[in-house]
Design an enzyme around this catalytic site. Structure first.
Site, PDB file in Angstrom:
ATOM      1  CE  LYS A 192      50.881  43.151  31.957  1.00 51.13           C
ATOM      2  NZ  LYS A 192      49.620  42.534  32.456  1.00 51.13           N
ATOM      3  CB  SER A 393      45.936  42.622  33.177  1.00 55.71           C
ATOM      4  OG  SER A 393      46.927  43.507  33.103  1.00 55.71           O
TER       5      SER A 393
END
Length: 624
Positions: A192, A393
């Site tokens: 991430k 996401s």
């Protein structure tokens, strides 16, 4: 009395000024209305001109009337489904003698979207009608479209160099440390990478590995598509040794393009116009280079969406997912949820298709949208997800309710992970002699304290909250994809995947576009796909927005795109805009985020548009 009279004159002057502004606005809109009525111009024989002086998007944002009348031209945005419908309906219409692609100022789009438009151009060309493309210099995305043309023209003073995906990302850790800003990051997922520009001075090994896989896959798909559309083009040589090919042409990039089979003709816009005129006809009373044209918007207006048959609801989630309400350009959680719920209540829908084209954003807004989609399931409606160019996401979060997920091989998806950022300025203030102190009755008194810093108690709570949110994300994906949470965790960790890899990992079910998803939704509702229509659950642009768009449209057909050096200038401007945008995102970081960093370099994100507007505002304030 003089003071009173002076004040009264000032108020009257202000009132008169406001009335004058209102009248100018009214007559400006009235003039635009009289010149922009749909269908007011008949369709005559000619070339259908796709002057793509902007970006191709899933859902264009509205342009305000004041912005349109301000004199500053907003970038054009072309709705993908309108563009596809225009090309496909022109194939069998005898009035359309040719298709012209004006790519001089083309701003691109996400790879999957570009591929879909390119395939539509190929279908048009397969009817044996000519397709002619023109640009001063083609971008990679522009050439993906042009490769399907029967003739590719380039300006002899221009020329094309391919760059491929990738490039440098700005990292602010050194600057942040010098300023004394303490960036508190709470995240889950070793891939991430959205927070890395604020926490590192370079790219992490994990982010680099993920980017190499993603960029390599998309570049490979691009090369394969070009080779299929234009086998004679020596693309690989122009990618691996562009300097040798250009030097062999004595520095003439356009001639190097011609020698490598990338283009068919060298010529300026007038010469190109004459060539089109030989096919589509021209008016002898007009200047050289003119030809009979069919304007794109006129053609779209003359070919509206079908309303025949049963309705399949289509909700569009495009742009950054944000909290609250608002218009297109960003995916506002409350607005989209209301559109879904109202559509389920007031329209006789037989199924629901969720069209996603988003890099993610607010977790709260994503969950708000997901719960609204689940209401369709409670009513017994089939739900099918259709991923466009991007569904990463938070974009994947809202995709999970689908009974089946469609995507394209070049769709960018995954990035299953979440994070939160809180900047504090205790060290910055200390540099100028400012400190903080006070009475605290509990461990969380005054927290989060942007002036004095966060404490370990709050840090532990926020990190635990992020980890809990990640577990919920994993659980939703596991339930949707019929996997164990442990397996989802292995392929998640915030890593971004191309559609081909996502299919192998079972994050998506099938390859296909929006029409394929609508047809599947119809079959699951036990309907004939040929006898249904898409019922888009979105607010139609108001009259003011339509008129503003008409005013904003640039009719200067002779405007010329830039060469390699002008692209560099645009990149510099883009870099300045990104810096300002990154500062804004750090300063305004609010809710927990599920957002993708790598996605921004592939297409027209709403964040990039907002960054450009911020730069324009700053430069205007500085008088630049």
């Amino acid at each position: 009395m003089k003071l009173v009279r002076g004040a009264w004159k000032l108020l009257v002057a202000i009132k008169d000024g406001l009335v004058l502004i209102a009248m100018l606005l009214f007559f400006g809109l009235l003039f635009a209305a009289l010149n922009a009525r749909p269908g007011s111009k008949p369709i005559k024989n000619g070339a259908l001109v796709l002057d793509l002086d902007g970006t191709i998007v899933e859902q264009p944002e509205d342009i305000t009337a004041m912005a349109a009348l301000s004199g500053s031209k907003a970038p054009q945005q072309f709705r993908a489904r309108d563009l596809l419908r225009a090309i496909d309906t022109a194939r069998s219409d005898d009035r359309v003698k040719a298709l012209v692609l004006d790519l001089d100022r083309f701003g691109g789009g996400y790879p999957a979207t570009i591929n879909e438009v390119a395939e539509a151009i190929r279908r048009f060309r397969d009817t044996k009608k000519p397709v002619l493309a023109y640009a001063t210099a083609y971008t990679d995305a522009g050439y993906r479209l042009a490769a399907n043309a029967s003739e590719i023209w380039v300006n002899p003073l221009g020329g094309t160099l391919f760059t491929g995906p990738g490039g440098n990302q700005l990292y602010y850790k050194g600057l942040i440390d010098k300023l004394g800003v303490n960036t508190h990051v709470y995240r889950v997922g070793k891939f991430k990478s959205f927070v890395e520009p604020y926490t590192r001075a370079d790219q992490s090994p994990e982010a680099r590995a993920a980017s190499q896989q993603l960029y390599g896959a998309l570049e490979g798909q691009w090369q394969e598509a070009i080779a299929k559309a234009r086998p004679q083009a020596q693309v690989k040589q122009f990618l691996s040794q562009p300097d040798k090919l250009v030097l062999a042409a004595n520095g003439d990039i356009a001639k190097a393009n011609l020698a490598a089979g990338l283009v068919d003709k060298l010529g300026d816009r007038t010469a190109f116009g004459r060539r089109v005129a030989a096919i589509a006809g021209t008016d002898a009373n007009k200047s050289a280079g003119n030809f009979n044209t069919i304007p794109y918007q006129n053609w779209v207006d003359a070919h509206p969406l079908s309303k025949a048959g049963d309705g399949i609801g289509v909700v569009t989630i495009a742009g950054d997912i944000v909290d609250g309400e608002g218009g297109p350009g960003e995916a506002h959680g409350d607005t989209i949820a209301k559109a879904i719920l109202n559509g389920l209540a007031t329209k006789n829908l037989k199924a629901l298709v969720v069209r996603v084209d988003s890099p993610g954003g607010s977790v709260m807004a994503s969950e708000r949208i997901r719960l609204a989609i689940l209401e369709a399931k409670k009513k017994g409606l089939p739900v099918v997800t259709s991923m466009g160019g991007l569904a990463a996401s938070g974009g994947y979060w809202v995709s999970t309710p689908g009974d089946l997920i469609f995507a394209e091989p070049s769709t960018i998806t995954g990035s299953i992970g979440i994070f939160g950022i809180i900047p504090t300025f205790e060290n910055t203030l200390a540099k100028i002699g400012v400190t903080t102190d006070g009475v605290k009755t509990t461990a969380l008194s005054g927290q989060p304290d942007v002036f004095g810093g966060t404490n370990p108690t709050l840090d532990a709570i926020l990190q635990a909250g992020i980890e809990n949110g990640y577990r919920q994300f994993i659980a939703r994906v596991a339930q949707s994809r019929h996997m164990t949470p442990e397996h989802v965790n292995e392929i998640a960790q915030g890593r971004v995947w191309d559609g081909g890899s996502a299919h192998q990992l079972k994050l998506i079910d099938r390859f296909g576009n929006l029409d394929d998803a609508i047809a599947e939704a119809a079959r699951r509702a036990k309907l004939d796909p040929a006898k249904v229509h898409a019922e888009y659950l979105e607010k139609k642009p108001g009259l003011a927005a339509q008129l503003a768009a008409s005013i904003n449209k640039d009719d200067d057909d002779d405007a010329t795109g830039g060469d390699v050096f002008s692209r560099i200038a645009a990149d510099r401007r883009g870099m300045l805009a990104q810096v300002l945008g990154d500062v804004r995102r750090l300063a305004s970081a609010g809710s927990v985020q599920a957002r993708c960093l790598e996605c921004g370099g592939f297409g027209p994100s709403s964040s990039a548009v907002a960054d450009t507007r911020l730069l324009d505002l700053v430069m205007a304030k500085l008088g630049l």
